[in-house]
Design a protein around this motif. Structure first.
Motif, PDB file in Angstrom:
ATOM      1  N   THR A 105      35.527  42.082  45.461  1.00  0.00           N
ATOM      2  CA  THR A 105      35.097  42.436  44.338  1.00  0.00           C
ATOM      3  C   THR A 105      33.657  42.098  43.932  1.00  0.00           C
ATOM      4  OG1 THR A 105      36.570  41.958  42.325  1.00  0.00           O
ATOM      5  CG2 THR A 105      37.307  43.690  43.960  1.00  0.00           C
TER       6      THR A 105
ATOM      7  N   SER B 132      36.502  46.937  38.986  1.00  0.00           N
ATOM      8  CA  SER B 132      38.211  47.239  38.527  1.00  0.00           C
ATOM      9  C   SER B 132      38.734  46.832  37.060  1.00  0.00           C
ATOM     10  CB  SER B 132      39.358  47.438  40.044  1.00  0.00           C
ATOM     11  OG  SER B 132      40.239  48.372  39.048  1.00  0.00           O
TER      12      SER B 132
ATOM     13  N   GLU C  38      36.007  52.752  37.315  1.00  0.00           N
ATOM     14  CA  GLU C  38      36.035  52.058  37.894  1.00  0.00           C
ATOM     15  C   GLU C  38      34.130  51.966  38.036  1.00  0.00           C
ATOM     16  OE1 GLU C  38      37.290  49.901  42.036  1.00  0.00           O
ATOM     17  OE2 GLU C  38      36.063  51.295  42.893  1.00  0.00           O
TER      18      GLU C  38
END
Length: 156
Positions: free
Chosen positions: A15, A57, A81
């Motif tokens: 991420t 997120s 998100e």
């Protein structure tokens, strides 16, 4: 035997927020004249794709500061998100934090050894042409070799 210190990092997260730690630590260590290697495995391979679409997120990140307090249920609404990703990128830009593209370019220029986990590449059907050209492909034994010679080993 060289007096140069070595650092080995295993990067497993893909991420936006988790792309920063291995790249910041690796480029800092390289600037301090460490010989650095990063073993990208599992979701960490998202960071070494040529076309990155890293997101953040708010779910699963309970410590993530939000501009306004927000119940967890609201964070699960579609579009949150994307909104969190835009907000984080904007905040980082305003604070002068380098982008992942900039840090990756710096890491490559600093000759940080980038190793893609071949097993994960095969597992997730990545094609070599999807990933950075600077990658070396190897298995876990290569990481043991790198970590065994390292003064500092990090799991991120």
């Amino acid at each position: 035997m060289s007096d140069q210190k070595k650092m080995a990092i295993i990067a497993t997260k893909g991420t936006l927020d988790w792309a920063y730690p291995p790249l910041i630590l690796a480029t800092t260590a390289a600037a301090l004249d460490y010989d650095v290697s990063i073993f990208w495995t599992f979701y960490g391979l998202q960071v070494v794709k040529k076309q990155r679409d890293l997101k953040i997120s708010p779910l699963g990140n309970p410590a993530m500061p939000m501009p306004v307090p927000m119940p967890v249920l609201v964070q699960a609404i579609p579009g949150m998100e994307a909104m969190a990703t835009v907000m984080m990128k904007d905040k980082m830009k305003k604070k002068g934090v380098a982008s992942i593209d900039d840090l990756m370019e710096l890491a490559i220029e600093a000759e940080i050894k980038m190793i893609a986990c071949q097993m994960t590449v095969d597992l997730f059907d990545f094609k070599h042409e999807e990933l950075l050209d600077e990658l070396e492909y190897a298995g876990a034994a290569k990481f043991f070799e790198e970590a065994g010679e390292a003064d500092i080993t990090l799991y991120i």
